[in-house]
Design an enzyme around this catalytic site. Structure first.
Site, mmCIF file in Angstrom:
data_model
loop_
_atom_site.group_PDB
_atom_site.id
_atom_site.type_symbol
_atom_site.label_atom_id
_atom_site.label_comp_id
_atom_site.label_asym_id
_atom_site.label_seq_id
_atom_site.Cartn_x
_atom_site.Cartn_y
_atom_site.Cartn_z
ATOM 1 C CD GLU A 1 2.256 -3.180 -3.105
ATOM 2 O OE1 GLU A 1 2.194 -4.291 -3.668
ATOM 3 O OE2 GLU A 1 2.268 -3.033 -1.872
ATOM 4 C CD GLU B 1 -1.116 -1.920 0.909
ATOM 5 O OE1 GLU B 1 -0.657 -3.065 1.160
ATOM 6 O OE2 GLU B 1 -1.608 -1.599 -0.182
#
Length: 317
Positions: A132, A243
């Protein structure tokens, strides 16, 4: 004979389609910042394999770093834990702290190869460079005070450094990719990262998508919209779901209500559908409530003895 051949072919297709990796995300430390030790990782990895209703299929672990928490470049103790429990590994190299920090990640990776050899490298299903980082340098990430991150050019450089580091080792040929939010991949300014990857790891949480209808009733559509947009932007690279999840408790986010009942619906509508399609999946998360009180909490196991406490919801697909 023709019927039998057709039946066998169909059976093979179904078997292949459901053969994706299945696992959870595992952080390097507990909520009180204490580092997880080898025994902690072994305990978690074994608990994941014993989850009722899953037939022992959750035998993969996604890591965020190669470095043991609160050390400079010591191998994370999840590695020997995985070796002892025969747990597959999606390795992670943290990439949001600059070149010196990334050098330490590479050092720990090389040390793990040297120390554990094939017993380690044979368990590795892929290597993720960063997590991220592109989201954290985006306007939304900056607004949410998620810095630091890494620019696309930095990530491309780190990906090449990782390729160079594993050349001629037992990890040579293992797929190297990057993990980020789906919004990062649909942003064309990040295309260089996508081009540099062997796979794309996407994190997608309908619970947090507050600018759209994000009730549990829309979660399947919201998730798959993000997933398909990522697939479209992936330049033909395989997309792994690194995720996703729905919280069992926590604050309401627009229309999204955190509850065990809704987490069960999400598991059925999203997680089970991904597994049936054979998409690689690392769910978030097995347990996030040790030594703290997270809000929201995504753990399918409440705080307590992982081997004894029942999951918060039925995991059978």
């Amino acid at each position: 004979m023709h019927f039998s051949s057709t039946l066998l072919a169909c059976t093979a297709i179904v078997s292949t389609a459901s053969a994706g990796f299945k696992g959870f995300n595992y952080g390097a430390f507990f909520l009180n910042q204490a580092p997880k030790k080898q025994a902690d990782f072994e305990y978690e990895f074994n608990a994941a394999k014993q989850l009722p209703g899953t037939n022992g299929q959750f035998n993969s672990a996604r890591l965020y770093s190669m470095i043991q928490w609160q050390t400079t470049n010591t191998i994370i103790e999840a590695i020997p834990a995985a070796v002892n429990t025969k747990t597959q590994l999606l390795l992670g190299l943290w990439a949001s702290s600059g070149q010196t920090s990334f050098n330490n990640e590479i050092s720990a990776l090389k040390s793990a190869i040297s120390k554990y050899g094939k017993s380690f490298t044979d368990l590795v299903v892929g290597i993720s460079v960063g997590s991220e980082d592109l989201y954290r340098v985006s306007p939304t990430g900056i607004q949410n005070k998620e810095n630091p991150g890494a620019q696309p050019s930095e990530l491309v450089k780190y990906i090449q450094q990782t390729r160079d580091a594993i050349k001629g080792t037992g990890l040579a040929g293992k797929p190297i990719g990057h993990v980020d939010t789906w919004t990062a991949y649909v942003n064309s300014s990040n295309n260089a990262v996508t081009s540099a990857c062997d796979f794309i790891g996407v994190d997608a949480y309908p619970y947090y998508q507050t600018t759209m209808a994000n009730s549990i009733g829309n979660a399947n559509a919201t998730f798959y919209d993000a997933y398909q947009q990522t697939v479209k932007a992936a330049k033909g690279k395989p997309v792994w779901v690194t995720e996703t999840g729905w919280p069992v408790s926590g604050p309401k986010q627009n229309q999204a209500v955190a509850s065990a009942d809704n987490a069960r619906i999400y598991w059925q509508d999203v997680s089970c559908s991904l597994m049936k399609k054979g998409v690689n999946l690392w769910y978030y998360t097995l347990q996030d409530a040790q030594w703290g009180n997270p809000s929201p909490s995504f753990g399918i196991k409440p705080a307590g003895d992982l081997m004894q406490v029942k999951p918060a919801f039925n995991l059978q697909c």
